[in-house]
Write an enzyme that holds these catalytic residues in place. Structure first.
Site, PDB file in Angstrom:
ATOM      1  N   LYS A  26       0.831  -1.207   0.000  1.00  0.00           N
ATOM      2  CA  LYS A  26       0.000   0.000   0.000  1.00  0.00           C
ATOM      3  C   LYS A  26       0.865   1.255   0.000  1.00  0.00           C
ATOM      4  O   LYS A  26       0.592   2.214  -0.737  1.00  0.00           O
ATOM      5  CB  LYS A  26      -0.909  -0.026   1.222  1.00  0.00           C
ATOM      6  CG  LYS A  26      -1.754   1.214   1.414  1.00  0.00           C
ATOM      7  CD  LYS A  26      -2.396   1.186   2.786  1.00  0.00           C
ATOM      8  CE  LYS A  26      -1.322   1.263   3.854  1.00  0.00           C
ATOM      9  NZ  LYS A  26      -1.897   1.212   5.226  1.00  0.00           N
ATOM     10  N   GLU A  44      -7.022   5.548   2.252  1.00  0.00           N
ATOM     11  CA  GLU A  44      -5.750   5.383   1.557  1.00  0.00           C
ATOM     12  C   GLU A  44      -5.946   4.833   0.154  1.00  0.00           C
ATOM     13  O   GLU A  44      -5.331   5.304  -0.810  1.00  0.00           O
ATOM     14  CB  GLU A  44      -4.830   4.477   2.373  1.00  0.00           C
ATOM     15  CG  GLU A  44      -4.302   5.154   3.622  1.00  0.00           C
ATOM     16  CD  GLU A  44      -3.498   4.242   4.516  1.00  0.00           C
ATOM     17  OE1 GLU A  44      -2.742   4.744   5.354  1.00  0.00           O
ATOM     18  OE2 GLU A  44      -3.631   3.000   4.383  1.00  0.00           O
ATOM     19  N   GLY A  96     -13.918  -2.522   7.498  1.00  0.00           N
ATOM     20  CA  GLY A  96     -13.407  -3.069   8.742  1.00  0.00           C
ATOM     21  C   GLY A  96     -12.805  -4.450   8.571  1.00  0.00           C
ATOM     22  O   GLY A  96     -12.886  -5.068   7.500  1.00  0.00           O
ATOM     23  N   ALA A 153      -0.429   6.485  11.709  1.00  0.00           N
ATOM     24  CA  ALA A 153      -0.487   7.427  10.592  1.00  0.00           C
ATOM     25  C   ALA A 153      -1.369   6.870   9.494  1.00  0.00           C
ATOM     26  O   ALA A 153      -1.477   5.658   9.308  1.00  0.00           O
ATOM     27  CB  ALA A 153       0.909   7.712  10.047  1.00  0.00           C
ATOM     28  N   HIS A 209      14.944  25.477  11.637  1.00  0.00           N
ATOM     29  CA  HIS A 209      14.282  26.404  10.716  1.00  0.00           C
ATOM     30  C   HIS A 209      14.977  26.395   9.352  1.00  0.00           C
ATOM     31  O   HIS A 209      16.196  26.297   9.286  1.00  0.00           O
ATOM     32  CB  HIS A 209      14.330  27.817  11.314  1.00  0.00           C
ATOM     33  CG  HIS A 209      13.643  28.838  10.485  1.00  0.00           C
ATOM     34  ND1 HIS A 209      12.275  28.967  10.455  1.00  0.00           N
ATOM     35  CD2 HIS A 209      14.140  29.784   9.641  1.00  0.00           C
ATOM     36  CE1 HIS A 209      11.951  29.958   9.639  1.00  0.00           C
ATOM     37  NE2 HIS A 209      13.068  30.462   9.127  1.00  0.00           N
TER      38      HIS A 209
END
Length: 465
Positions: free
Chosen positions: A51, A183, A263, A342, A437
């Site tokens: 994936k 996704e 699911g 994530a 930064h």
């Protein structure tokens, strides 16, 4: 009593392989493992790994748009060739499968490439008719996609099938609003499929932080997914060479393919657990204690089959802890909180660790440090995409209760944020950390004032008691 083995593992996925390898290779146990499909399980063969590679492949169009914004006037994604990608993907999965197998063999694990079922508390039957006895049995068979239970559901595909398609569908329906559905909708739209996604709720990714959910919901539509909320399919039927789908809003539509992402259920059916005293939950999940032990002292279970936290790293940690506890003389249990996760969407990912804002509010008082902004890289190219950074802080203890990121490479950032949060970092610790930064991640250490404060409401009577 004498046994053939110290441990028999049923299931060659992430959890089972780790448990077998550590028990045999590091602790010297006599171990065998049976896997009826391909070694590596859901994550390696039909989940996380393929994936994520498909997510990478689906980014070409957005990357070309961005490059034109940087002056590469002729940047184009070109034509995507699914056949070429599939060949490379199959080769990569085979390579990983061989590594898993080789590592088991190197550790001294006996491997059976066939189905195994449980005969009794210490006996396992193999598909070839032979049996093995073991002092301990570990069940690590994972989960399988669930179907919605509607007429014609057999005409749809499950998520596993996506990696095996001979060609991509021109028009496809994704059913569901979880991370798998989102996704795959992202992937298919990026690869050029006309993609429709339906979900019964009012925002995708139930269980994640609501602000991140809302941003992900908007992003799906922005990248070309036809997202239809508060909608459910009620039936499928063959319509020529296509599939006709009816919905609960009385609408009807035709698709080349329908993919269920509604699911997953623990894969305990037909495993022989009725021959034991192992307890199951209504969804088939095996009930275990903090040591992954079932109601039968000799039988253990790890990973998605227990339906605790269904993530690959969790299964790996559970399998490793089991092996250390049972064979290494080091009792270890797994803590199932503050686990980072994530969702790999495009162009921005959703990543989370700890409590959501909603959970934190239900728990008690919370200060919310949050910012929404246009990241420098995409803003320069002309994109209006926003990203979000959020820290949830207990105002009494200053402890950081949760972190949520919606943005490019959010998954990479949340892994690092999870370390201090797991260690019990305070907001002052984040504030004391010097920023790097220019980065988007510097926002995590430069937010000084709460965007909002939530306080538990109390009745006047309670306040004066």
């Amino acid at each position: 009593m004498s046994f053939d083995l110290d441990l028999f593992v049923i299931g060659g996925g992430s959890g089972g392989v780790r448990a077998a390898r550590i028990a045999a290779g590091e602790h010297g146990a006599r171990v065998a493992l049976a896997e009826e499909s391909r070694m590596g399980g859901t994550c390696v063969i039909r989940g996380c790994v393929p994936k994520k590679l498909m997510v990478f492949a689906s980014q070409a169009g957005l990357m070309a748009d961005e490059m034109r914004g940087y002056g590469w006037c002729d940047a184009q994604a070109g034509r995507f060739d699914w056949t070429v990608f599939r060949q490379k993907l199959d080769a990569e999965l085979t390579r990983l499968e061989m590594i898993y197998t080789a590592n088991l063999e190197k550790a001294g694990v006996e491997i059976f490439h066939q189905r195994a079922t449980i005969v009794d508390h210490h006996t396992v039957a193999l598909a070839d008719g032979t049996t093995r006895t073991a002092k301990h049995i570990l069940i690590a068979v994972g989960g399988r996609p669930a179907l919605p239970g509607i007429p014609g559901q057999e005409l749809g595909l499950i998520s596993d099938d996506l990696f095996l398609m001979e060609s991509l569908p021109r028009r496809v329906l994704l059913v569901g609003g979880g991370f798998i559905a989102c996704e795959f909708a992202t992937i298919l739209a990026g690869l050029g499929c006309e993609t429709v996604q339906v979900y019964r709720g009012d925002a995708v990714l139930r269980g994640f932080d609501r602000q991140a959910r809302d941003m992900a919901t908007l992003q799906l539509s922005a990248i070309g997914v036809d997202l239809r909320l508060n909608v459910n399919p009620t039936g499928l039927e063959r319509s020529g060479d296509r599939i006709g789908v009816t919905f609960n809003d009385d609408s009807r539509d035709d698709f080349d393919a329908v993919i269920w992402a509604t699911g997953r259920d623990p894969h305990t059916g037909g495993l022989g657990l009725e021959n034991t005293g192992v307890h199951l939950r209504p969804n088939g999940a095996i009930v275990v204690d903090e040591w992954s032990q079932t109601a039968v002292p000799s039988i253990f279970a790890v990973g998605d089959v227990t339906d605790r936290v269904n993530l690959t790293p969790v299964a790996i940690r559970e399998g490793h802890a089991f092996a250390d506890t049972m064979f290494g003389g080091r009792a270890r249990s797994v803590t199932h909180h503050n686990i980072a996760s994530a969702v790999y969407l495009r162009p921005h990912e959703v990543a989370s660790v700890g409590l959501t804002e909603e959970q934190a509010c239900a728990r008690g008082d919370v200060d919310v440090y949050a910012t929404v902004f246009r990241p420098m890289r995409s803003m320069f190219a002309g994109s209006d995409a926003r990203m979000m950074m959020k820290l949830l802080v207990d105002p009494d203890t200053d402890l950081v209760l949760g972190c949520h990121i919606f943005g490019p490479d959010a998954g990479e950032m949340i892994q690092l944020a999870a370390i201090p949060i797991t260690l019990g970092a305070t907001k002052a610790d984040f504030d004391a950390t010097m920023a790097v930064h220019p980065t988007a991640a510097e926002e995590l250490v430069t937010m000084r004032q709460p965007a909002r404060r939530h306080r538990l409401a109390v009745s006047a009577q309670a306040a004066t008691a």
